[in-house]
Design a protein around this motif. Structure first.
Motif, short mmCIF file in Angstrom:
data_model
loop_
_atom_site.label_atom_id
_atom_site.label_comp_id
_atom_site.label_asym_id
_atom_site.label_seq_id
_atom_site.Cartn_x
_atom_site.Cartn_y
_atom_site.Cartn_z
N VAL A 6 1.87 1.93 -3.52
CA VAL A 6 0.70 2.39 -4.28
C VAL A 6 0.40 3.86 -3.96
O VAL A 6 0.14 4.68 -4.85
N PHE A 7 0.44 4.21 -2.67
CA PHE A 7 0.16 5.59 -2.28
C PHE A 7 1.24 6.54 -2.78
O PHE A 7 0.95 7.68 -3.17
N GLY B 205 0.47 7.31 -6.28
CA GLY B 205 -0.65 8.24 -6.36
C GLY B 205 -0.26 9.65 -5.98
O GLY B 205 -0.72 10.63 -6.60
N ASN C 265 0.82 -1.21 0.00
CA ASN C 265 0.00 0.00 0.00
C ASN C 265 0.86 1.26 0.00
O ASN C 265 0.47 2.27 -0.59
N THR D 82 -6.83 6.08 -5.82
CA THR D 82 -5.83 5.20 -5.22
C THR D 82 -6.34 4.62 -3.91
O THR D 82 -6.12 3.44 -3.61
N LEU E 43 -5.93 11.55 -4.04
CA LEU E 43 -5.68 10.11 -3.85
C LEU E 43 -6.96 9.28 -3.85
O LEU E 43 -6.88 8.09 -3.54
#
Length: 296
Positions: free
Chosen positions: A179-180, A183, A176, A217, A214
């Motif tokens: 992924v963040f 984003g 995560n 995301t 975000l």
């Protein structure tokens, strides 16, 4: 994006597209759609894959599910485990990603360090956690060294589930975070510069710029983390075996136990269909609330 007329599907371009798609569609049909259809059929039967075969029983397996106290306990365990895992698995990497995005030095090294748990074998990590939290393990030795009584982490109905939650959160954190970070880097810096000129502080920029930017995301991370949590099996199998007193028995482990320990394949298939429905609802929710891509 313009919609295709049904007749265009069989035109020259449509036929070419079907030819290129056919290997993936065949693979999808054999390994995804057919097993799902057979699973649904199996949930209406009883018996096993022996010479005796299976017998059609209609909705009896689903009725047994709704009347089973064990199933409702497992469903409650799964809901508690999912909520307690998903929330910190989103909040912690979100905060870390915001900090890393502002820190240029060692960003790559720290991102790799946080991502390592995501590529580590869950079975190996589970064995490590089991050794760490056993009654005579290192953690209780540390607790005893400061004069406190040891805690039966894996033998307590209160503490066994938090151990699984800690492991699952640690496992999901790195994915995560990456992924963040991706984003955050897609949000234009000009928005933050304009907010600074307007006198917005750090919290106001986070609330009014970072979180809205975000949103896609966050939806993706929420759904994928929830699905990862719902299908948790290895940590239960390796660390607690569903105990003590069924307090850490999650839905996937319950399905495994019914199918391969009790050999009640129809009942296990009915429980699997329930899990499949929950997953499909999550995916549908993601598609419904995901923002449409901007049009030009």
């Amino acid at each position: 994006m313009p919609k295709l007329h049904p007749k265009q599907w069989l035109g020259p371009d449509g036929i070419t597209a079907w030819i290129f798609l056919s290997p993936a569609l065949v693979f999808l049909g054999i390994f995804v759609l057919w097993p799902m259809a057979y699973l649904c059929y199996l949930s209406f039967t009883t018996g096993s894959f022996t010479r005796g075969g299976t017998t059609w029983v209609g909705l009896r397996n689903y009725w047994r599910l709704f009347l089973s106290p064990d199933f409702w306990q497992v469903l409650g365990n799964t809901a508690y485990f999912t909520l307690a895992t998903v929330i910190p698995s989103l909040v912690l990497p979100l905060g870390l990603s915001v900090l890393l995005n502002r820190t240029m030095a060692l960003r790559g090294l720290l991102r790799t360090a946080y991502f390592i748990p995501s590529v580590t074998s869950l079975v190996a990590v589970g064995l490590g956690f089991r050794w760490l939290f056993q009654t005579e393990g290192p953690l209780n030795s540390l607790i005893g060294s400061i004069g406190l009584a040891p805690i039966p982490w894996l033998g307590s109905t209160t503490w066994a589930m938090p151990v699984l939650i800690l492991l699952s959160t640690w496992k999901q954190l790195g994915f995560n975070l990456v992924v963040f970070l991706a984003g955050l880097q897609a949000i234009p810096t000009s928005r933050y510069e304009a907010a600074e000129l307007d006198g917005a502080n750090g919290w106001q920029q986070f609330w009014h710029i970072t979180l809205p930017g975000l949103r896609p995301t966050l939806i993706f991370a929420t759904v994928t983390t929830t699905i990862f949590t719902l299908r948790s099996f290895e940590q239960v199998y390796v660390i607690t075996g569903g105990g003590p007193l069924n307090s850490t028995n999650l839905l996937v482990y319950y399905i495994y136990d019914q199918a391969f320990a009790q050999f009640d394949f129809g009942y296990a298939a009915a429980a699997t269909v329930m899990l499949l429905l929950m997953t499909l609802i999550l995916v549908f929710w993601q598609l419904r609330i995901s923002p449409d891509p901007p049009t030009r």
